[in-house]
Scaffold this active site. Sequence first.
Site, PDB file in Angstrom:
ATOM      1  N   ASP A  50       0.830  -1.202   0.000  1.00  0.00           N
ATOM      2  CA  ASP A  50       0.000   0.000   0.000  1.00  0.00           C
ATOM      3  C   ASP A  50       0.870   1.260   0.000  1.00  0.00           C
ATOM      4  O   ASP A  50       0.714   2.145  -0.842  1.00  0.00           O
ATOM      5  CB  ASP A  50      -0.902  -0.010   1.236  1.00  0.00           C
ATOM      6  CG  ASP A  50      -2.334   0.368   0.916  1.00  0.00           C
ATOM      7  OD1 ASP A  50      -2.606   0.722  -0.238  1.00  0.00           O
ATOM      8  OD2 ASP A  50      -3.177   0.297   1.820  1.00  0.00           O
ATOM      9  N   THR A  89      -7.666  -4.430  -0.079  1.00  0.00           N
ATOM     10  CA  THR A  89      -6.512  -4.769   0.753  1.00  0.00           C
ATOM     11  C   THR A  89      -6.761  -5.986   1.626  1.00  0.00           C
ATOM     12  O   THR A  89      -5.856  -6.792   1.857  1.00  0.00           O
ATOM     13  CB  THR A  89      -6.150  -3.571   1.657  1.00  0.00           C
ATOM     14  OG1 THR A  89      -6.132  -2.397   0.870  1.00  0.00           O
ATOM     15  CG2 THR A  89      -4.797  -3.770   2.297  1.00  0.00           C
TER      16      THR A  89
END
Length: 414
Positions: A92, A180
């Site tokens: 990320d 995610t």
Amino acid sequence: MDLHLLRSSPGFSAVHLFPRYPSLAPHRSRLFIVRSNLPFPIEKAKYHRELEAAVEVVERACRLCVDVQRSLFSNEGQIVEKKDLTPVTVADFGVQALVSLELSKLFPSIPLVAEEDSGFLRSNNLVDPIVSAVSDKTSIDEESLSPDDVLEAIDRGGRNVFDMGTKSATYWILDPIDGTRGFVKGSPALYVVGLSLVVEGDIVLGVMGCPNWVVDTSYKSTTDAQGYKNSSAGLGIIMIAHVGCGTWTKRLKSMLDCSTKISSDWTRCFVDGCCLVSDARFCIPESQTWESLPLSVLYKARIDDDNIGDKEIRLLSAFCGSLCKYIMVASGRASVFFLRARSEKVIRIWDHAVGMICVHEAGGKVTDWKGSELDIAADQIERRSIYPSGGILVTNGNIHDQILEMISSISTVA
């Protein structure tokens, strides 16, 4: 400040609409070559240079994600938690740093709106894994890339950095990893790197990379497509859209073994031709149930079942984030994506920008549940966040009004 990159009319200026960001420290750079040929004539695409760069950097970001995911469970400290308990990974932060570094070189006057800032990394000693992940994928020479450079790049897109002010502006929107939760589980759940460009309130281009999307012409359900553990040659797509030029996909060749022969040709995408709600294929967030949506009053849902009876609809089991569902609608795999707004969870419209243009250019439609278009330049709070009325409705366009009428009539009765 460079303005020629905007290719705008003499009267257009974005200089005073946002603060000038300090340039990152000079680097000794590798040659940054955009290898992606667009599937349409560049004279038809006003922002073709920006799109070519976006394709290149998203492909690099996808490679970063794949590498990090492979090592995710063998290295401690690479899964961290945000305050809102959403998992965040080295990927990320790494994707945000990588995209920021590359775009700031090519388009220094265009700011980046992203998600993360470096504070958490600094306080949790996670800087070195980020630098390691980024240095292998950036065009900047590894020896000249310092930890401070990477942290500054992340902060360039931090949630509290960008101030749009009172007028529209030109800016990139990045969702480093949408989906995610699936990414950190190491499961076949789909995830997307999403990048879009907004000019004066309009989304003008979008690029989505999905490293573990299964290309399967005999596709029947997302569940079927996700049985890919022994078929890596079927993985990975990139989807692009440019205003007025359509939506296109091609294989992420870089995800495959170098000995695998595949076509790198672009394929034009169109939404499906379904004209009846009862024949449509629906997808919804994993966090929501069909029973929580208004159409459940009229139809029962059957998951991945072709034997649909009267007053039933087909619900696809798609284990992925919201952007993958935009890919499903834009590519014709799904007819409808339903997202219900909830007071306890903010819907960030900017996170949907790249999906919106891909669906629009494929012939679909995106509105709130009252039929109003989602205003990307509306007033925002807490990282440009708004609550669309009821939620977000993404369809092939043909059945959009039918569904809106159903929602309205059900709400009136309720």
